[in-house]
Design a protein around this motif. Sequence first.
Motif, short mmCIF file in Angstrom:
data_model
loop_
_atom_site.label_atom_id
_atom_site.label_comp_id
_atom_site.label_asym_id
_atom_site.label_seq_id
_atom_site.Cartn_x
_atom_site.Cartn_y
_atom_site.Cartn_z
N ASP A 456 77.42 81.57 14.26
CA ASP A 456 76.85 80.28 13.88
C ASP A 456 77.55 79.62 12.71
O ASP A 456 77.64 78.38 12.64
CB ASP A 456 75.36 80.44 13.57
N CYS A 457 78.04 80.42 11.77
CA CYS A 457 78.60 79.82 10.55
C CYS A 457 80.07 79.42 10.68
O CYS A 457 80.66 78.86 9.76
CB CYS A 457 78.44 80.78 9.37
N VAL A 458 80.68 79.68 11.83
CA VAL A 458 82.10 79.41 12.01
C VAL A 458 82.31 78.07 12.72
O VAL A 458 81.82 77.86 13.83
CB VAL A 458 82.77 80.54 12.82
N ASN A 459 83.06 77.18 12.08
CA ASN A 459 83.39 75.89 12.68
C ASN A 459 84.67 75.97 13.52
O ASN A 459 84.77 75.36 14.58
CB ASN A 459 83.57 74.83 11.59
N SER A 484 79.77 77.17 5.02
CA SER A 484 79.06 78.12 4.17
C SER A 484 79.91 78.51 2.97
O SER A 484 81.14 78.62 3.08
CB SER A 484 78.67 79.36 4.96
N THR A 485 79.27 78.74 1.85
CA THR A 485 80.00 79.15 0.65
C THR A 485 79.75 80.60 0.27
O THR A 485 80.53 81.19 -0.47
CB THR A 485 79.59 78.25 -0.54
N THR A 486 78.67 81.18 0.76
CA THR A 486 78.35 82.55 0.35
C THR A 486 78.06 83.47 1.53
O THR A 486 78.70 84.50 1.70
CB THR A 486 77.13 82.55 -0.59
N SER A 487 77.13 83.10 2.38
CA SER A 487 76.63 84.04 3.38
C SER A 487 77.55 84.25 4.57
O SER A 487 77.32 85.15 5.38
CB SER A 487 75.26 83.57 3.89
N THR A 512 89.57 78.99 4.89
CA THR A 512 90.67 78.07 4.65
C THR A 512 90.55 76.84 5.53
O THR A 512 89.71 76.80 6.44
CB THR A 512 92.03 78.76 4.93
N LEU A 513 91.35 75.83 5.27
CA LEU A 513 91.51 74.71 6.18
C LEU A 513 92.69 75.04 7.08
O LEU A 513 93.81 75.23 6.61
CB LEU A 513 91.77 73.42 5.40
N LEU A 514 92.46 75.13 8.36
CA LEU A 514 93.48 75.55 9.30
C LEU A 514 94.55 74.47 9.48
O LEU A 514 94.21 73.28 9.63
CB LEU A 514 92.86 75.89 10.65
N PRO A 515 95.83 74.84 9.47
CA PRO A 515 96.90 73.86 9.74
C PRO A 515 96.86 73.44 11.21
O PRO A 515 96.80 74.29 12.11
CB PRO A 515 98.18 74.65 9.42
#
Length: 544
Positions: A456-459, A484-487, A512-515
């Motif tokens: 769920d937390c993965v974009n 998410s920043t922590t969990s 990270t921001l993916l290239p």
Amino acid sequence: MTEQLPPPLTPVTFLERCGRFYGERTAVNFNGNLISFEKMLARCKSAAQFLIDKGVEDGTKISLISTNNIAVIESHFFVPASQAVLVTINPTLSISEILYQVVFSKSRFVITTDKFYRLYQEELNELREGNDITFVIYSDSDDHQEENEQLFNYSTMINWVSNIASLDGLINSELSPIGINFTSGTTGNPKAVVFTHRAAYLQAMGQCLLMKLDRHSIYYCMLPLFHGNGWFHIWANIAVGAKQILFTKISSSSLVDDLIKHSVTHCAGSPRLLSKLFEGTPGNQLKGMTVMTGGAAPTSELIENMEYHGIELIQQYGLNESCATFTVTEKDDNWQSYDLNEKVHALSKQGIPAIHAGYGLRVVNDEGKDVERDAESVGEIWLRGNTISEGYYGNEKETSKSYLGGWFRTGDLAVMDKSGSIVLKDRIKDTFFIETADGWLNVSTLEVERVISQCDCVNDIAVVGLVDPSSGSNILVAFVETDSTTSYQSEIREFCKSNLGEYQVPTLIVKTLLPKTATGKIQKHRLKVLNVEEYMASQVFESF
């Protein structure tokens, strides 16, 4: 006049021959228990008769889910002897992937260990009842399962009354399938490689020639035998009447002592596994041993150790689709005069076609033409020969894409030098070799991405294989975009543990921001050149 056809080529014949003419010689020393060729032949005839009596017919699929034990070796003979097809499945995968492969292959029987059965008894019972599958359970001890019509003990099978005169007597065609090997633990697009009795026979004979195996050879089983049928060495050793030393578990601390104790002459494994040979002080007691490696180029340290201790190192390249070895690095006439750097350079090549492979090797550019033999022009490796597999079971789309005009398109990129030797440069396919304590395993990064993307937390996510600079080991790194920043760290960790096999879980996870390209496609090649040390020194990843 009726034409008399020669008997079909099949590796099953190897055991019938050794049972008749090397009967009292030891075929396998399994955990200290000596099993002669005569006894193994009798056990396999009983097991084949058992399968036939329980309804196995020509082409029936039988899944084998097991780590190294005597049942794995014997299954490679009695399963095809019953005209069935052996489906070897990696037991380190997640249970969901294993169950999928059993169902996908339409297996009617499953041979596995009591340890695996007890660990996943609920899931396996559901599988058995929902798909009319019969289980055969192997145990190292006398602790057996209570039998019923869909559950039998291995000991029952190998003691069954048999009417089989010759173990290979029921095999009608050498072009019939003998085995299926999955290229990876994928559930989205399964690629189950089908290969024939003829291909298995020729590959086994080729291994005998490459490794110089004979009836005086003593082979130590270091490879996980579920991986590519132990590089077909299961059949090769029986072909020549060699003795195999087999342990359920291999202890790295006692490995060298075991090799010396049993006067081992041959073994095989990944470069990382073979490096364990030199963790102690073997002295010159391993001198004269022959070792085959593959999956990754041997390091300069490994080559130096092999040379110093008088061990013959064979570097080879192959895939499931080529039934293991297709090319081999041959040492030229000047080998003895080479310095270390020259030997490392020579063994970094994947070489030329092995003797059993013929000459069907090309490196082809995007225009369908052979590249120049300049060691610079990159193209895709194409293979053709008698040990190339028949295609992918149940997957006509991938078969038609990869097998064209008699050539198998590997998806591997290489250059070719003036001698015709190839040097692997990259893989078109998104797979990566992970070296484990038991050998190397081929992991699909696309499959790992597919699973983690459901968290769920993965974009967005990209998984690549990199080299850990501190250890030199291959590792999987997952680069994720998340709000998410922590969990997210704990979420992804628990999700991986529940849905992936042990060796599919990324070593590192990096936020990270993916290239990406202008169209939104992730540029994996940019991730593959990143410095792992920088991430290990930062605080933006979680190490599993």
